[in-house]
Design a protein around this motif. Sequence first.
Motif, PDB file in Angstrom:
ATOM      1  N   VAL A  51       9.331  24.027 -16.471  1.00 23.92           N
ATOM      2  CA  VAL A  51       8.375  24.258 -15.401  1.00 23.92           C
ATOM      3  C   VAL A  51       7.433  23.067 -15.321  1.00 23.92           C
ATOM      4  N   GLU A  52       7.288  22.551 -14.122  1.00 23.04           N
ATOM      5  CA  GLU A  52       6.309  21.484 -13.922  1.00 23.04           C
ATOM      6  C   GLU A  52       5.471  21.816 -12.707  1.00 23.04           C
ATOM      7  N   VAL A  53       4.199  22.089 -12.945  1.00 20.00           N
ATOM      8  CA  VAL A  53       3.295  22.386 -11.852  1.00 20.00           C
ATOM      9  C   VAL A  53       2.338  21.214 -11.737  1.00 20.00           C
ATOM     10  N   ARG A  54       2.223  20.674 -10.526  1.00 24.07           N
ATOM     11  CA  ARG A  54       1.339  19.525 -10.323  1.00 24.07           C
ATOM     12  C   ARG A  54       0.291  19.831  -9.277  1.00 24.07           C
ATOM     13  N   ASP A  55      -0.954  19.754  -9.705  1.00 24.50           N
ATOM     14  CA  ASP A  55      -2.100  19.860  -8.802  1.00 24.50           C
ATOM     15  C   ASP A  55      -1.975  21.051  -7.850  1.00 24.50           C
ATOM     16  N   ASP A 109      -2.463  21.883 -13.386  1.00 23.53           N
ATOM     17  CA  ASP A 109      -1.274  21.178 -13.868  1.00 23.53           C
ATOM     18  C   ASP A 109      -0.738  21.940 -15.061  1.00 23.53           C
ATOM     19  N   LEU A 110       0.566  22.191 -15.035  1.00 20.58           N
ATOM     20  CA  LEU A 110       1.171  22.915 -16.144  1.00 20.58           C
ATOM     21  C   LEU A 110       2.517  22.293 -16.444  1.00 20.58           C
ATOM     22  N   THR A 111       2.835  22.134 -17.707  1.00 21.26           N
ATOM     23  CA  THR A 111       4.178  21.724 -18.082  1.00 21.26           C
ATOM     24  C   THR A 111       4.651  22.659 -19.175  1.00 21.26           C
ATOM     25  N   LEU A 112       5.841  23.194 -18.969  1.00 20.37           N
ATOM     26  CA  LEU A 112       6.369  24.136 -19.941  1.00 20.37           C
ATOM     27  C   LEU A 112       7.764  23.686 -20.325  1.00 20.37           C
ATOM     28  N   ALA A 113       7.956  23.451 -21.616  1.00 18.57           N
ATOM     29  CA  ALA A 113       9.282  23.025 -22.074  1.00 18.57           C
ATOM     30  C   ALA A 113      10.211  24.219 -22.149  1.00 18.57           C
ATOM     31  N   ARG A 114      11.509  23.954 -22.197  1.00 19.65           N
ATOM     32  CA  ARG A 114      12.472  25.047 -22.390  1.00 19.65           C
ATOM     33  C   ARG A 114      12.214  25.705 -23.738  1.00 19.65           C
ATOM     34  N   LEU A 138      -1.695  31.965 -20.613  1.00 16.62           N
ATOM     35  CA  LEU A 138      -2.783  31.593 -19.725  1.00 16.62           C
ATOM     36  C   LEU A 138      -3.879  32.615 -19.966  1.00 16.62           C
ATOM     37  N   ILE A 139      -5.028  32.163 -20.455  1.00 20.31           N
ATOM     38  CA  ILE A 139      -6.065  33.157 -20.665  1.00 20.31           C
ATOM     39  C   ILE A 139      -7.299  32.836 -19.845  1.00 20.31           C
ATOM     40  N   GLY A 140      -8.073  33.840 -19.596  1.00 18.93           N
ATOM     41  CA  GLY A 140      -9.279  33.674 -18.807  1.00 18.93           C
ATOM     42  C   GLY A 140      -9.757  35.031 -18.374  1.00 18.93           C
ATOM     43  N   GLU A 141     -10.972  35.082 -17.829  1.00 22.71           N
ATOM     44  CA  GLU A 141     -11.472  36.389 -17.417  1.00 22.71           C
ATOM     45  C   GLU A 141     -10.982  36.726 -16.017  1.00 22.71           C
ATOM     46  N   SER A 142     -11.320  37.920 -15.558  1.00 26.82           N
ATOM     47  CA  SER A 142     -10.894  38.355 -14.230  1.00 26.82           C
ATOM     48  C   SER A 142     -11.365  37.363 -13.179  1.00 26.82           C
ATOM     49  N   GLY A 143     -10.496  37.025 -12.255  1.00 27.32           N
ATOM     50  CA  GLY A 143     -10.878  36.125 -11.185  1.00 27.32           C
ATOM     51  C   GLY A 143     -10.824  34.661 -11.553  1.00 27.32           C
ATOM     52  N   SER A 144     -10.242  34.335 -12.719  1.00 25.17           N
ATOM     53  CA  SER A 144     -10.180  32.928 -13.099  1.00 25.17           C
ATOM     54  C   SER A 144      -8.959  32.244 -12.490  1.00 25.17           C
ATOM     55  N   GLY A 145      -8.105  33.007 -11.828  1.00 23.41           N
ATOM     56  CA  GLY A 145      -6.960  32.407 -11.152  1.00 23.41           C
ATOM     57  C   GLY A 145      -5.687  32.445 -11.955  1.00 23.41           C
ATOM     58  N   LYS A 146      -5.704  33.104 -13.122  1.00 26.13           N
ATOM     59  CA  LYS A 146      -4.511  33.078 -13.956  1.00 26.13           C
ATOM     60  C   LYS A 146      -3.357  33.872 -13.352  1.00 26.13           C
ATOM     61  N   SER A 147      -3.678  35.050 -12.806  1.00 27.79           N
ATOM     62  CA  SER A 147      -2.615  35.848 -12.199  1.00 27.79           C
ATOM     63  C   SER A 147      -2.102  35.202 -10.913  1.00 27.79           C
ATOM     64  N   VAL A 148      -3.018  34.621 -10.155  1.00 27.37           N
ATOM     65  CA  VAL A 148      -2.607  33.958  -8.907  1.00 27.37           C
ATOM     66  C   VAL A 148      -1.651  32.813  -9.217  1.00 27.37           C
ATOM     67  N   THR A 149      -1.965  32.042 -10.271  1.00 29.20           N
ATOM     68  CA  THR A 149      -1.083  30.950 -10.671  1.00 29.20           C
ATOM     69  C   THR A 149       0.301  31.494 -11.011  1.00 29.20           C
ATOM     70  N   LEU A 150       0.309  32.570 -11.774  1.00 27.07           N
ATOM     71  CA  LEU A 150       1.574  33.159 -12.202  1.00 27.07           C
ATOM     72  C   LEU A 150       2.389  33.641 -11.001  1.00 27.07           C
ATOM     73  N   SER A 160       2.732  20.896  -6.108  1.00 25.31           N
ATOM     74  CA  SER A 160       4.167  21.113  -6.250  1.00 25.31           C
ATOM     75  C   SER A 160       4.460  21.982  -7.462  1.00 25.31           C
ATOM     76  N   ILE A 161       5.519  22.774  -7.338  1.00 23.21           N
ATOM     77  CA  ILE A 161       5.997  23.591  -8.450  1.00 23.21           C
ATOM     78  C   ILE A 161       7.479  23.286  -8.601  1.00 23.21           C
ATOM     79  N   ARG A 162       7.871  22.814  -9.745  1.00 25.46           N
ATOM     80  CA  ARG A 162       9.298  22.600  -9.993  1.00 25.46           C
ATOM     81  C   ARG A 162       9.714  23.446 -11.181  1.00 25.46           C
ATOM     82  N   VAL A 163      10.778  24.214 -10.976  1.00 23.12           N
ATOM     83  CA  VAL A 163      11.331  25.002 -12.067  1.00 23.12           C
ATOM     84  C   VAL A 163      12.793  24.635 -12.198  1.00 23.12           C
ATOM     85  N   ALA A 164      13.186  24.198 -13.365  1.00 26.79           N
ATOM     86  CA  ALA A 164      14.555  23.758 -13.627  1.00 26.79           C
ATOM     87  C   ALA A 164      14.987  22.732 -12.584  1.00 26.79           C
TER      88      ALA A 164
END
Lengths: 333, 299
Positions: free
Chosen positions: A6-10, A29-34, A40-52, A69-73
């Motif tokens: 997973v590669e998430v950019r800006d 920005d997120l990078t996740l290796a295989r 992703l932690i944070g309080e309510s309204g921090s955007g973690k669920s929206v990102t997911l 951009s979001i690239r997966v595989a």
Amino acid sequence: MSDALVEVRDLKVTFMGGARPVRAVDGVDLTLARGEVMALIGESGSGKSVTLRQLMRLNPERKTHVEGSIRVAGEDVMGLSSARLTHYRGAEAAMIFQEPLLALDPVYTVGAQITEAIRRHERVSKADARARALALFERVRIPSPERRLDAYPHEMSGGMRQRAMIALALACRPKLLLADEPTTALDATVQIQILLLLRELQRDLGLSIVFVTHDLGAAVEVADRIAVMYAGRIVEEGTARDLIRTPRHPYTIGLLKSRAHGALSKGSRLEAIPGSPPDLANLPPGCAFAPRCPLAADACRAAAPPALDVGPGHRARCIRTEDAAGLLMTQAA
Amino acid sequence: MSAALEGSPALPVPAAAPSQATGYWTSVWRRLRRDPVAMGAAIVLLLFVLAAILAPYIAPADPYRSSMLRRLRPIGTAGYPLGTDELGRDMLSRLIFGARYSLLMGITPVALAFGIGGTIGIVAGFAGGRVNTAMMRTIDIFYAFPSVLLAVALSGALGAGFGNALLSLTIVFIPPIARIAESVTTQVRSRDYVEAARASGAGALTLLRVHVLGNVLGPIFVYSTSLISVSMILASGLSFLGLGVRPPEPEWGLMLNTLRTAIYVQPWVAALPGLMIFIVSISFNLLSDGLRSAMDVKQ
């Protein structure tokens, strides 16, 4: 990096529905290796669920403005055609939800729901799909799986429902598993079991997992890396170990101190972060945490701090990381 | 009679609804069977349905044969167990044949409106946004009129007669059913399981067919069954006003109207058609109530 799944950019997600646009995610920005697990932690309204949810393109597209951009595989998720998107959802990436009782359809047996999901993606007979559902139930260790396949969601216990939900998510052998607070609705004892199950499945199946939680304990339990979100930004990111041992962002330090852990003696006060999370429709110009930060300086309020490397694979969006380390020390003493 | 129509009951969104999963209807039936009130109502209705079907065989006399010599006999007269009406026709036979009209007038408009109104509501609820607004505001225009007034006005405009009465009643019932369907669909659409299905790659059609329909049909069906009694009463009202079934057909509402003049002579005979309407409509209501709780799986 070729092994990044997973590669998430800006990533910026803005909801247009209300009176004023609300920027729920502001440059993530997120990078996740295989095979890696990220929390992703944070309080309510921090955007973690929206990102997911954006990783699945589940945010309502008519009312949402998305940049970045979001690239997966290797695939551009934001550019997927609707046919590719239905394949991507389920067969590449799958999601488990917070409250399995609400996320399983009450009028069908769980077996029927898993069979349906398998047959949606693959041309297999009903009998084969059911055999696979049964194997999945054994895999997630549901007792007497044969019988449970014919149970309705309300006939199962909370922990078992979440196991069934995980089986449903894994039905089409996704590479990426997204978990939205998978243990929040469960009993404390069941929480641990589910977390251990996730960890085990991840190891055996080589899954990558992004899971959202506000429970630091759960994050440490299963995650390789932790990203802390605040007001739509990742304020600190690092390995689980670094983040817990040497947090550098004042917000992370605040979170760590506000936990009721075992060392808290009776009668001692629980440390809390003063103030409340900012209004996303009306963010301060500089660092969003500045109004609540004990170290905030004028420079903090002037411009949003960039992400700075504070160690190998450890970054924080704070210009006062040096002093922040001291903040933790003084409190610990 | 319009209270049941205008005050749409708050329907709990479903614990359950018709589905292809086996065993669901079996469990609904099992729960229904344990409900004495609902079962009593069901047996009463079954008797009326049987009477309607077998009317030519069980009616003791010809419901149309009148006799000026035997007008307005009291209940219990030899040969006329329920007396005779103002034209000397056998009341028992007329009431038995009347069951055909009343059941037909009760069930047909509601069944048609269930199909049409249900479709409108589900589509509007599932589409959401502007489509929803356009469809539901149009429906609201019809909804603005009291149901009795609308039925009378439509029947009046279309002209009296059995078919026209059915048609106007169907039109009367489309808005309330569409409304219920829309609100239930809107609720279901935002449920996590619909989102979860979307997250596992279900297209809009699958979502609609499997997850929305499966959860929405039950509540709409239960609400519709509660309208059957309203429909029967409205139909009788139309006939009473001369807008529904025409004389000499033995329709209960019409019979009530023509016997009105005899109310001081034979009050008990004159009240019989009204009693039938009351028994059948309350049975439908009780059965619908029982069905609602039997379909709630979470009990």
